[in-house]
Write a protein that holds these residues in place. Structure first.
Motif, PDB file in Angstrom:
ATOM      1  N   ALA A 159     -54.966 -29.374  14.751  1.00  0.00           N
ATOM      2  CA  ALA A 159     -54.383 -27.962  14.667  1.00  0.00           C
ATOM      3  C   ALA A 159     -53.811 -27.795  16.047  1.00  0.00           C
ATOM      4  CB  ALA A 159     -55.488 -26.923  14.182  1.00  0.00           C
ATOM      5  N   LEU A 160     -54.616 -27.994  17.033  1.00  0.00           N
ATOM      6  CA  LEU A 160     -54.013 -27.674  18.611  1.00  0.00           C
ATOM      7  C   LEU A 160     -52.906 -28.709  18.689  1.00  0.00           C
ATOM      8  CD1 LEU A 160     -57.510 -26.887  20.210  1.00  0.00           C
ATOM      9  CD2 LEU A 160     -55.946 -25.386  19.256  1.00  0.00           C
ATOM     10  N   ILE A 161     -53.002 -29.769  18.450  1.00  0.00           N
ATOM     11  CA  ILE A 161     -51.906 -30.715  18.795  1.00  0.00           C
ATOM     12  C   ILE A 161     -50.516 -30.264  18.028  1.00  0.00           C
ATOM     13  CG2 ILE A 161     -51.011 -33.063  18.141  1.00  0.00           C
ATOM     14  CD1 ILE A 161     -53.722 -34.201  18.452  1.00  0.00           C
ATOM     15  N   ARG A 162     -50.818 -29.781  16.689  1.00  0.00           N
ATOM     16  CA  ARG A 162     -49.348 -29.140  16.165  1.00  0.00           C
ATOM     17  C   ARG A 162     -49.120 -27.909  16.851  1.00  0.00           C
ATOM     18  NH1 ARG A 162     -49.990 -29.803   9.718  1.00  0.00           N
ATOM     19  NH2 ARG A 162     -50.645 -32.149   9.634  1.00  0.00           N
ATOM     20  N   TRP A 163     -50.062 -26.974  17.296  1.00  0.00           N
ATOM     21  CA  TRP A 163     -49.767 -25.663  17.970  1.00  0.00           C
ATOM     22  C   TRP A 163     -49.038 -26.244  19.243  1.00  0.00           C
ATOM     23  CZ3 TRP A 163     -50.957 -24.244  22.625  1.00  0.00           C
ATOM     24  CH2 TRP A 163     -50.369 -22.753  23.143  1.00  0.00           C
ATOM     25  N   GLY A 164     -49.699 -27.009  20.174  1.00  0.00           N
ATOM     26  CA  GLY A 164     -48.974 -27.412  21.260  1.00  0.00           C
ATOM     27  C   GLY A 164     -47.516 -27.990  21.218  1.00  0.00           C
ATOM     28  N   ALA A 165     -47.308 -28.745  20.101  1.00  0.00           N
ATOM     29  CA  ALA A 165     -45.717 -28.981  19.862  1.00  0.00           C
ATOM     30  C   ALA A 165     -44.941 -28.112  19.810  1.00  0.00           C
ATOM     31  CB  ALA A 165     -45.926 -30.262  18.701  1.00  0.00           C
ATOM     32  N   ALA A 166     -45.307 -26.990  18.864  1.00  0.00           N
ATOM     33  CA  ALA A 166     -44.705 -25.744  18.523  1.00  0.00           C
ATOM     34  C   ALA A 166     -44.479 -24.924  19.795  1.00  0.00           C
ATOM     35  CB  ALA A 166     -45.138 -25.278  17.255  1.00  0.00           C
ATOM     36  N   VAL A 222     -44.054 -33.996  13.915  1.00  0.00           N
ATOM     37  CA  VAL A 222     -45.344 -33.385  13.898  1.00  0.00           C
ATOM     38  C   VAL A 222     -45.315 -32.182  12.849  1.00  0.00           C
ATOM     39  CG1 VAL A 222     -46.934 -31.884  15.303  1.00  0.00           C
ATOM     40  CG2 VAL A 222     -45.456 -33.754  16.548  1.00  0.00           C
ATOM     41  N   GLY A 223     -46.397 -32.250  12.289  1.00  0.00           N
ATOM     42  CA  GLY A 223     -46.468 -31.289  11.024  1.00  0.00           C
ATOM     43  C   GLY A 223     -46.488 -29.997  11.438  1.00  0.00           C
ATOM     44  N   PRO A 224     -46.476 -28.969  10.684  1.00  0.00           N
ATOM     45  CA  PRO A 224     -46.436 -27.746  11.007  1.00  0.00           C
ATOM     46  C   PRO A 224     -48.063 -26.941  11.244  1.00  0.00           C
ATOM     47  CG  PRO A 224     -45.995 -27.554   8.549  1.00  0.00           C
ATOM     48  CD  PRO A 224     -45.971 -29.208   9.116  1.00  0.00           C
ATOM     49  N   TRP A 225     -47.933 -26.505  12.362  1.00  0.00           N
ATOM     50  CA  TRP A 225     -49.229 -26.016  12.871  1.00  0.00           C
ATOM     51  C   TRP A 225     -49.886 -24.975  11.930  1.00  0.00           C
ATOM     52  CZ3 TRP A 225     -52.739 -22.476  15.250  1.00  0.00           C
ATOM     53  CH2 TRP A 225     -52.264 -21.204  15.230  1.00  0.00           C
ATOM     54  N   GLU A 226     -48.926 -24.167  11.400  1.00  0.00           N
ATOM     55  CA  GLU A 226     -49.288 -22.937  10.408  1.00  0.00           C
ATOM     56  C   GLU A 226     -50.187 -23.541   9.176  1.00  0.00           C
ATOM     57  OE1 GLU A 226     -45.582 -21.807  12.586  1.00  0.00           O
ATOM     58  OE2 GLU A 226     -46.152 -23.629  11.411  1.00  0.00           O
ATOM     59  N   GLU A 227     -49.884 -24.535   8.734  1.00  0.00           N
ATOM     60  CA  GLU A 227     -50.331 -25.398   7.509  1.00  0.00           C
ATOM     61  C   GLU A 227     -52.058 -25.230   7.799  1.00  0.00           C
ATOM     62  OE1 GLU A 227     -48.684 -28.632   4.969  1.00  0.00           O
ATOM     63  OE2 GLU A 227     -50.314 -29.795   6.439  1.00  0.00           O
ATOM     64  N   LEU A 228     -52.410 -25.879   9.108  1.00  0.00           N
ATOM     65  CA  LEU A 228     -53.827 -26.346   9.324  1.00  0.00           C
ATOM     66  C   LEU A 228     -54.465 -24.919   9.625  1.00  0.00           C
ATOM     67  CD1 LEU A 228     -53.805 -29.677  11.106  1.00  0.00           C
ATOM     68  CD2 LEU A 228     -54.802 -29.187   8.717  1.00  0.00           C
ATOM     69  N   ALA A 229     -53.401 -24.030  10.430  1.00  0.00           N
ATOM     70  CA  ALA A 229     -54.203 -22.760  10.856  1.00  0.00           C
ATOM     71  C   ALA A 229     -54.567 -21.948   9.586  1.00  0.00           C
ATOM     72  CB  ALA A 229     -53.033 -21.987  11.765  1.00  0.00           C
ATOM     73  N   GLY A 230     -53.610 -21.912   8.775  1.00  0.00           N
ATOM     74  CA  GLY A 230     -53.947 -21.257   7.503  1.00  0.00           C
ATOM     75  C   GLY A 230     -55.316 -21.598   6.872  1.00  0.00           C
ATOM     76  N   ALA A 231     -55.598 -22.862   6.854  1.00  0.00           N
ATOM     77  CA  ALA A 231     -56.630 -23.498   6.175  1.00  0.00           C
ATOM     78  C   ALA A 231     -58.101 -23.041   6.914  1.00  0.00           C
ATOM     79  CB  ALA A 231     -56.375 -24.953   5.994  1.00  0.00           C
ATOM     80  N   LEU A 232     -57.701 -23.321   8.232  1.00  0.00           N
ATOM     81  CA  LEU A 232     -58.770 -22.907   9.355  1.00  0.00           C
ATOM     82  C   LEU A 232     -58.981 -21.255   9.597  1.00  0.00           C
ATOM     83  CD1 LEU A 232     -58.093 -25.887  11.783  1.00  0.00           C
ATOM     84  CD2 LEU A 232     -60.247 -25.687  10.148  1.00  0.00           C
ATOM     85  N   GLU A 233     -58.391 -20.455   8.880  1.00  0.00           N
ATOM     86  CA  GLU A 233     -58.240 -19.225   9.509  1.00  0.00           C
ATOM     87  C   GLU A 233     -58.156 -19.108  10.804  1.00  0.00           C
ATOM     88  OE1 GLU A 233     -61.289 -16.790   7.565  1.00  0.00           O
ATOM     89  OE2 GLU A 233     -61.390 -18.010   5.605  1.00  0.00           O
ATOM     90  N   MET A 234     -57.133 -19.667  11.416  1.00  0.00           N
ATOM     91  CA  MET A 234     -56.883 -19.491  12.913  1.00  0.00           C
ATOM     92  C   MET A 234     -55.653 -18.494  13.108  1.00  0.00           C
ATOM     93  SD  MET A 234     -56.156 -22.935  15.170  1.00  0.00           S
ATOM     94  CE  MET A 234     -57.565 -23.819  14.729  1.00  0.00           C
ATOM     95  N   GLN A 235     -55.905 -17.869  14.165  1.00  0.00           N
ATOM     96  CA  GLN A 235     -54.715 -17.172  14.575  1.00  0.00           C
ATOM     97  C   GLN A 235     -54.346 -17.296  15.954  1.00  0.00           C
ATOM     98  OE1 GLN A 235     -56.774 -13.844  12.996  1.00  0.00           O
ATOM     99  NE2 GLN A 235     -56.921 -12.740  14.535  1.00  0.00           N
TER     100      GLN A 235
END
Length: 209
Positions: free
Chosen positions: A114-121, A179-192
């Motif tokens: 998730a952090l890898i995806r966020w870092g890319a975005a 790189v996949g969308p970070w929001e996809e994993l963020a939603g599953a992890l309840e990450m904001q």
């Protein structure tokens, strides 16, 4: 009930927690994996801690918390180290990840991915022309190389040997569009993500372990 994960800009108060995570992860890697990654701060504790403080001071580092617990950290740059990446590679705009570390108590949740995806975005918001997501890893940590390959990175053949003999000579890269969308994993992890400036201070990084 577990508290949600919150990603925020690191502050000076987080430096000790980040270095503790690095040290604890280094101990786990030594005992469970048999690699020397982060076994001892490189080249020494003072230099390692200075790199961490620099990333925080320049607004490059984020921390992930659950409540008051520090769970993970990552540093994002849009300039690579000339001593590690070739001049030709550096001509290609890219996003670089450093010191991605996750508390082992949260393993298996895909927080690192998730952090890898966020870092890319996040990097793309600053450098829209970026074509690749890049990371340098310790040359001796084959298990980590396999992990990155498993989520879509490709290894650049041969470990780089730099003038300062950095142990982080195995480079990996991925087309940033893959790189996949970070929001996809963020939603599953309840990450904001807390609000943070898009444009942080950029300086030529050196020795980004």
């Amino acid at each position: 009930m577990a508290e949600p994960f919150v990603l925020s800009l690191a502050t000076d108060d987080d430096v000790a927690g980040i270095t503790r995570l690095l040290d604890e992860t280094g101990g786990w890697l030594r005992e469970k994996i048999g690699t020397d990654q982060w076994n001892l701060p490189w080249p020494d504790e003072a230099a390692r801690d200075a790199r961490v403080r620099d990333g925080v001071a320049r607004g490059r580092t984020r921390v992930l918390r659950s409540g008051r617990t520090l769970v993970a950290s990552v540093t994002v740059e849009v300039a690579g180290s000339p001593g590690l990446w070739t001049a030709q590679e550096l001509r290609t705009p890219a996003v670089y990840l450093h010191r991605l570390v996750v508390d082992r108590g949260y393993k298996g949740l895909r927080i690192g991915e998730a952090l890898i995806r966020w870092g890319a975005a996040h990097g793309l918001r600053e450098e829209p022309a970026a074509e690749e997501l890049r990371i340098d890893t310790w040359s001796t940590n084959g298990r980590l190389h396999e992990y990155y390959v498993g989520i879509g990175f490709s290894k650049i053949p041969g470990a780089r040997v730099t003038e300062d003999r950095t142990p982080s000579g195995q480079l990996l890269h991925m087309p940033i569009g893959d790189v996949g969308p970070w929001e996809e994993l963020a939603g599953a992890l309840e990450m904001q993500e807390e609000g943070a400036p898009v444009h942080a201070e950029q300086a030529e990084p050196a020795g980004q372990l």
